[in-house]
Write a protein that holds these residues in place. Sequence first.
Motif, PDB file in Angstrom:
ATOM      1  N   ARG A 174       6.430  -1.534  -9.577  1.00  0.00           N
ATOM      2  CA  ARG A 174       7.397  -1.442  -8.480  1.00  0.00           C
ATOM      3  C   ARG A 174       8.772  -1.006  -9.017  1.00  0.00           C
ATOM      4  O   ARG A 174       9.423  -0.124  -8.453  1.00  0.00           O
ATOM      5  N   CYS A 185       8.868   1.024  -1.784  1.00  0.00           N
ATOM      6  CA  CYS A 185       8.147  -0.141  -2.329  1.00  0.00           C
ATOM      7  C   CYS A 185       8.512  -1.416  -1.600  1.00  0.00           C
ATOM      8  O   CYS A 185       8.649  -2.472  -2.205  1.00  0.00           O
ATOM      9  N   ASN A 186       8.694  -1.300  -0.303  1.00  0.00           N
ATOM     10  CA  ASN A 186       9.080  -2.457   0.498  1.00  0.00           C
ATOM     11  C   ASN A 186       7.818  -3.215   0.907  1.00  0.00           C
ATOM     12  O   ASN A 186       7.030  -2.739   1.712  1.00  0.00           O
ATOM     13  N   LEU A 187       7.635  -4.386   0.318  1.00  0.00           N
ATOM     14  CA  LEU A 187       6.391  -5.124   0.551  1.00  0.00           C
ATOM     15  C   LEU A 187       6.276  -5.569   2.006  1.00  0.00           C
ATOM     16  O   LEU A 187       5.195  -5.535   2.586  1.00  0.00           O
ATOM     17  N   GLU A 188       7.400  -5.962   2.613  1.00  0.00           N
ATOM     18  CA  GLU A 188       7.378  -6.426   4.007  1.00  0.00           C
ATOM     19  C   GLU A 188       6.897  -5.317   4.942  1.00  0.00           C
ATOM     20  O   GLU A 188       6.272  -5.566   5.955  1.00  0.00           O
ATOM     21  N   MET A 192       3.586  -1.127  -0.191  1.00  0.00           N
ATOM     22  CA  MET A 192       2.858  -1.345  -1.437  1.00  0.00           C
ATOM     23  C   MET A 192       1.756  -2.354  -1.137  1.00  0.00           C
ATOM     24  O   MET A 192       2.048  -3.479  -0.757  1.00  0.00           O
ATOM     25  N   ARG A 193       0.487  -1.949  -1.266  1.00  0.00           N
ATOM     26  CA  ARG A 193      -0.628  -2.859  -1.016  1.00  0.00           C
ATOM     27  C   ARG A 193      -1.637  -2.647  -2.139  1.00  0.00           C
ATOM     28  O   ARG A 193      -1.662  -1.580  -2.743  1.00  0.00           O
ATOM     29  N   ASN A 218      -1.037  -7.781   0.067  1.00  0.00           N
ATOM     30  CA  ASN A 218       0.215  -7.068   0.374  1.00  0.00           C
ATOM     31  C   ASN A 218       1.492  -7.713  -0.168  1.00  0.00           C
ATOM     32  O   ASN A 218       2.590  -7.288   0.185  1.00  0.00           O
ATOM     33  N   THR A 219       1.342  -8.732  -1.024  1.00  0.00           N
ATOM     34  CA  THR A 219       2.522  -9.223  -1.730  1.00  0.00           C
ATOM     35  C   THR A 219       2.136  -9.488  -3.181  1.00  0.00           C
ATOM     36  O   THR A 219       0.960  -9.701  -3.488  1.00  0.00           O
TER      37      THR A 219
END
Length: 480
Positions: A174, A185-188, A192-193, A218-219
Motif C-alpha cells: 500500500r 489504496c483507500n480500504l474503506e 484494495m481487496r 477488504n482490510t
Amino acid sequence: MKQTYRVSIGLEVHIQLKTQTKLFCGCATSFGAPPNSCVCPVCLGYPGAMPVMNREAVRLTLVSGLMLGCSINTTSTFDRKSYFYPDMPKNYQITQYDKPLCLDGTIDIPLTDGGRKPIRLIRIHLEEDVAKSMHEAGWSGVDFNRAGTPLMEIVTHPDLSSADEAAAFLTALRQILLYVGVSACNLEEGNMRCDVNVSLRPPGQDTLGTKVELKNMNTISGTHDALQYEIERQSAVLDAGGRIVQETRRWDVDNGVTIHMRSKEDAHDYRYFAEPDLLPIVTPPDQIDAWRRSLPELPAVRRERLARQYDIPDYDAAVLAADRALADFFEAVAQRCGTGKTASNWIMTDVLRLVTAHETPVTACALTPDALGELIGLVEAQTINALTAKELLEEVFLSGGSPAEQVRSRGLAQVSDSGALDGWIDAVMQAHPKSVADWKAGKQAAAGFLIGQVMKASQGKADPKRVGRLLGERLAQQNG
Ligand SMILES: [Zn+2]
C-alpha cells in the motif's frame, strides 16, 4: 501432542487504479454515485458493444510493475474468462491469462526481529471489475457503477509464513503504491481487496499442504485476523488427525470466524480464450526506460537514506518515509533550517500532533516548509521562546503566513532587556513572599511557581531559562 506446522500464504491483491474513467469505456469511476448512474452499453455488457482500452490504466500498471522490480511483457494480450453470474451479464470478464503486463518482481517486508524478507511476485495483470449485487429484504438488485473499473491484480508466491507477515506485506504494498500514485489504496472505498491462500504442512515435508482460500478480504487487519483464525483452525484439524479439504471460505468479521463458502467440486470452469475485440498491447522499450527513470525512491530505500543523510533515529525515518508527502515536507524543512535533527523533532512532535488534532495532512495544511524553517530559526536565535513558538505554529498551520512577520507585527519577540526582566521579578517576589520563603527552604515547586508568575507578567515573552537563572542569582544574593 500439539504440532507446529509450517505455514505458506499466497496473496492475490486487487488494486483499483486511479483513473478518471473505466477500463474499456468513458464512464466515470466515481465512488458513492447513485446506483447505475455511471454506465453505458460497454460496461453493461450489451451485445455488440466494443471495448476501448484505457491507456492510462495500462501505464499505471506498468509503472507499478517497474516500481516492484517486475519484468515487463513488451507484448501483452487480453483474454475472456467465462462465467455466468448476475454481476457480469456478458458472461465473461476481460482479464489477462498467459501474457500479463508484468512478471516476477519482489516486495521486501520488515520482520519483527528487525530483518527484512523478500516476497516474490508471480505476476501483475489488468482486468475489469464486476458489478455489485445487493440483497435486501424482499428484493435483489445489481449496481453496475463498479463494473468495468480498472483493477490491477498482484499475485504472490506462497512466501508468507504468518498472519503478521501478510499484514506487513499489504502495508508495504500500500505504501509503495501510494508513493508512486497509481491508486488511492483507500480500504474503506474498496480500492484494495485481496484473496488469500493458506496451507499448513508438518516440518520436513517439501510439498505444500492442501490450500484453503479466503475470499474478498477488504482490510489489512481483517486479513490478519482471518489468517490467524484459519491457521489455528487448520492446526487443530491436523492435530486431531483430520484432513484439510480444499475449499473457499469467507471471513465473518462479526463473529471472528471463517465460514465455508464453496468446495472444489463447485469451482468454476473458466474456459479462458483470447479476447478478439482488443489488440495486443505493445510497449516500446524506450517508453519503459523513460518510466523507469521517473520512478520515485521506494519507501524502504528512502527510510534508510533519511536516517543516514540527516542523522535522525530509525524510528523517525520510518515515520517520515511512510508517507511521501511527509518525507518531502521534512526534507524541504531540513534544507531550509540546515539541520535534519531539529526539523525531524519539530515535525515528529508538534507538526504531527497538529495533523492529528485537526485531521489535516501536511499536504492540506497552510504551513509551508519555508514557514516551519523560519519558525525553527526564530527559536534557535532565541527571538521567541518555545511557548510562543508552539502557539505560533498552530496559527500558521491553520491560517498560513510568515512566523517572522507575525513576530514583528504583534511584538511577540522574547524580552531580553534585563531592566524589564528585573522589574517583573521584583514585583513577583514582593507579591509572593510565602513562595520566596518556601523556595529558600529548598522547595523546588516554589521556584517553578515564581518562574510561571514572571512568565505571566511578561505575557509569555520572557525567556523562562533566563528568568530561572536571574531568580537563582537573586536568591544567592539574599542568602549571602
Ligand atoms: Zn461504461
